[in-house]
Design a protein around this motif. Sequence first.
Motif, mmCIF file in Angstrom:
data_model
loop_
_atom_site.group_PDB
_atom_site.id
_atom_site.type_symbol
_atom_site.label_atom_id
_atom_site.label_comp_id
_atom_site.label_asym_id
_atom_site.label_seq_id
_atom_site.Cartn_x
_atom_site.Cartn_y
_atom_site.Cartn_z
ATOM 1 N N ASN A 28 0.830 -1.210 0.000
ATOM 2 C CA ASN A 28 0.000 0.000 0.000
ATOM 3 C C ASN A 28 0.864 1.259 0.000
ATOM 4 N N TYR A 31 2.078 1.709 -3.494
ATOM 5 C CA TYR A 31 1.020 2.285 -4.329
ATOM 6 C C TYR A 31 0.960 3.801 -4.159
ATOM 7 N N LYS A 35 1.732 5.956 -7.560
ATOM 8 C CA LYS A 35 0.466 6.081 -8.291
ATOM 9 C C LYS A 35 0.424 7.322 -9.185
ATOM 10 N N ARG A 50 -5.898 1.309 -6.487
ATOM 11 C CA ARG A 50 -4.825 0.306 -6.515
ATOM 12 C C ARG A 50 -5.246 -0.939 -7.278
#
Length: 443
Positions: A28, A31, A35, A50
């Motif tokens: 996470n 991400y 991103k 995600r």
Amino acid sequence: MSKILKKEKNVVTLEFTVSPEEFENAVNKAYLKIKNSINVQGFRKGKAPRHIIEKKYGKSIFYDDALDFAVQEEYPKAVAEHNLDVIDSPKVNVEKFEEGQDIVISAEVEVMPEVELCEYKGIEVEKTEIKVTDEDVERELKAIQEKNARIVEVSDRAVQNGDFLTIDYAGFVGEEQFEGGTAENQSLEIGSNTFIPGFEEQLIGKNKDEEAEINVTFPEEYHSEELKGKAAIFKVKIHEIKTKELPAIDDEFAKDISEFDTLEELKADTKSNLEKKAADQAKIANDNNVITKIVNESKVDVPEVLITREIDYLGRNYEQQFRQQGFAGKEYDDIIKNFVDQYKEGARSQAEFNVKAELVLEAIIKKEEIKVTEEETAEEVAKVAESYQVEADRLEAFKQSILESSRAYIEETLQKRKVIDMLVAGAVFVEPKVQEAAAEEEK
């Protein structure tokens, strides 16, 4: 959870695991990190969820960064768990990686080596003594005499070695005057070897207001490419001849340069001062001899990474010396870099000894449990603050700022000072064996 797989000298291989839950947190983080750099049709840049990115590019798109995050989180815990004193970045390898299971990671890392101390208490060391002789006193008086010399003009003789001249000159290669070879009212000390070899010697025997042609050949290593190895003529005119006039070393000399009325008193004081300096130098030499012997007789495998860092540190100090002498412009950068590189090539043995000495002293500090008190730290801070001559109303605040920024360094310095004092106090100083060897040779 972690464990040590193996330990060879000062290299330790750790193994630790990352749970599926911990790895999910790391994914996470990965991400959130990347991103904004991923384009997904139908979403503004950085706004794609995600699971959409994973569906388009595959879950593994985040794994490299996620593993980095996981290692950054778990590796320090493993180091702390085994109380390792790490000195370099680890070499990390993923040993096992399966979705939904613990990830197994190994890390090979260099740590501080173990030190096998010699028997340092009561160690025998040859004593250094520096004796002040009458010749030393005479040499010091001559140095003072030189400092008090007068430079006087000469008009009744030709130039001699050691004279100070004021000259004009112009340099020619063939018929062409070359750039940088001209000056007016230039000062020159004959015998100082500041000019091209052969230039100064040819002025000996010349007179004031005389014009002369000086023939020289530029060295092959000369800094100007256009002049290397070239024959040249300098047209010189002598404007002034001056010489150094030394005062006689007598009672009047003593009165002029000191608070004493007689030369004998000045000599006695000079000898006393030289003996104090000699005692200080002998103490430094004896301290160094004790530490050097203890370091040489102790055993430790000095890590290459620490040697490299020390060589770089010595190189930076060497470069700083050049900069402090005024070689600060960009035009000196390549020259200084060349000197520093050459210095670093020959600095390995010194760097290795420095690191070994540091490790040995730290081991003794730990073994002897040498501590520094708050009072000792405060006293040292006060000395540092005093050296800066801070105004009285700012002194306490200045001391506090020193404590906040440099406490660890000050305490470390005091610890080393205390351990060196302890080792020197416990050493047994013996007379040098040179005299005994000389006596055997006479037999």
